[in-house]
Design an enzyme around this catalytic site. Structure first.
Site, PDB file in Angstrom:
ATOM      1  N   HIS A  83       0.821  -1.218   0.000  1.00  0.00           N
ATOM      2  CA  HIS A  83       0.000   0.000   0.000  1.00  0.00           C
ATOM      3  C   HIS A  83       0.852   1.264   0.000  1.00  0.00           C
ATOM      4  CE1 HIS A  83       0.048   0.071   4.575  1.00  0.00           C
ATOM      5  NE2 HIS A  83       0.081   1.357   4.323  1.00  0.00           N
ATOM      6  N   ASP A 136       0.032  -7.661   1.666  1.00  0.00           N
ATOM      7  CA  ASP A 136       0.476  -6.260   1.604  1.00  0.00           C
ATOM      8  C   ASP A 136       2.007  -6.130   1.639  1.00  0.00           C
ATOM      9  OD1 ASP A 136       0.461  -3.510   1.628  1.00  0.00           O
ATOM     10  OD2 ASP A 136      -0.264  -3.311   3.697  1.00  0.00           O
ATOM     11  N   GLY A 231       2.464   6.089   9.267  1.00  0.00           N
ATOM     12  CA  GLY A 231       3.838   6.417   8.924  1.00  0.00           C
ATOM     13  C   GLY A 231       4.812   5.280   9.208  1.00  0.00           C
ATOM     14  N   ASP A 232       4.350   4.274   9.965  1.00  0.00           N
ATOM     15  CA  ASP A 232       5.192   3.109  10.260  1.00  0.00           C
ATOM     16  C   ASP A 232       5.045   2.021   9.205  1.00  0.00           C
ATOM     17  OD1 ASP A 232       6.309   4.001  12.711  1.00  0.00           O
ATOM     18  OD2 ASP A 232       4.488   3.429  13.783  1.00  0.00           O
ATOM     19  N   SER A 233       4.052   2.126   8.365  1.00  0.00           N
ATOM     20  CA  SER A 233       3.757   1.076   7.384  1.00  0.00           C
ATOM     21  C   SER A 233       4.981   0.617   6.618  1.00  0.00           C
ATOM     22  CB  SER A 233       2.724   1.565   6.366  1.00  0.00           C
ATOM     23  OG  SER A 233       1.454   1.394   6.903  1.00  0.00           O
TER      24      SER A 233
END
Ligand code: ARG
Length: 275
Positions: A83, A136, A231-233
């Site tokens: 993503h 993902d 923001g950690d994705s």
């Protein structure tokens, strides 16, 4: 995910630069989150496999262009979330982002530490389902090699690190409060791997999203408080010295009963080996 996108856009954003990464994130208005990451600062030397994925063209320079995390799994190979490479985040296909980079060996985003390495190729998992978030992950190929000591091993299926109750650390430069407090220093939070049954109970489908054990794992704390966030994705979840997850999604951040959901790395291993 469309629902989340709209919600996030309606939210005032202090940091326009990171706005695009936020949409994919939180199902609940940030103000509803009591505590988030609940983490502590770490030096990247302790987790050299943790990298920032950045584009200053797209996200501005206030955080060195950081918008997602990544994990170094080979000298020229970084895993991130699929993503993170989506059009909603990048504003177009990854190939259109001219300055897509990985920032390695840097604890504080605005320091000159470490190296910024251009991304040469982006491969999004062909089985990624953007609607349900299954599978993902994306594979980034770097233009220059990182040293072998930056590389973390991926935990294959059957690895004991996936056992419920296992203590794990998640790393990132994401939101530390659920209200858009992005850190410029790398942080980590300790969470525990939960059973598939617990994850399914937390995310049975519908409003909260559906947990799919084949390509996801979930981790958190019963009392909440410690979690990954916006923001950690794409960043690493590590247990027993091996990579078990990539930050993917969750309902809010650090809410009791809503653990963080991660891409299951054993599924990445299986798919990359062509099995
Ligand atoms: N999708 C988010 C991102 O783009 C990560 C959300 C993780 N949420 C959580 N509660 N663990 O940064």
């Amino acid at each position: 995910m469309r629902r989340l996108f709209v919600r996030a856009l309606a939210r005032p954003l202090a940091l326009a630069a990171t706005a695009a990464a936020i949409p994919l994130v939180s199902a609940v208005p940030a103000a509803a989150d009591s505590v988030v990451v609940g983490g502590f600062p770490v030096d990247v030397a302790q987790s050299p496999w943790t990298v920032a994925v950045s584009s200053r063209d797209r996200f501005g320079g206030t955080r060195a262009g950081q918008f997602c995390g990544g994990a170094v799994v080979g000298p020229t190979t970084v895993l991130t979330a699929a993503h993170c490479m989506g059009e909603e985040v990048l504003g177009g296909p990854p190939a259109k982002v001219r300055d897509l980079k990985v920032v390695a060996e840097r604890t504080h985003l605005l320091s000159g530490e470490g190296r910024e390495i251009p991304v040469r190729e982006v491969r999004v998992n062909p089985a990624y389902d953007a609607a349900g978030n299954a599978g993902d992950f994306a594979v980034l190929t770097l233009a220059e090699a990182l040293p072998q000591q930056d590389v973390i091993a991926m935990a294959a299926a059957g690895d004991p690190a996936y056992a419920p109750g296992t203590s794990a650390l998640v790393y990132g430069w994401g939101d530390t409060s659920g209200a858009g407090d992005y850190t410029t220093g790398l942080r980590a939070a300790r969470v525990h791997v939960l059973s598939d049954a617990q994850c399914r109970r937390a995310y049975p489908g519908g409003e909260e999203g559906a947990y799919l054990a084949e390509s996801m794992l979930c981790a958190g704390e019963t009392q909440g408080g410690r979690d990954a966030c916006q923001g950690d994705s794409g960043g690493p979840l590590v247990a027993g010295g091996r990579l078990i997850g990539l930050v993917s999604w969750g309902s809010g951040c650090g809410r009791p009963g809503s653990p963080g959901v991660y891409t299951r790395v054993s599924d990445v291993v299986t798919r990359l080996s062509g099995a």
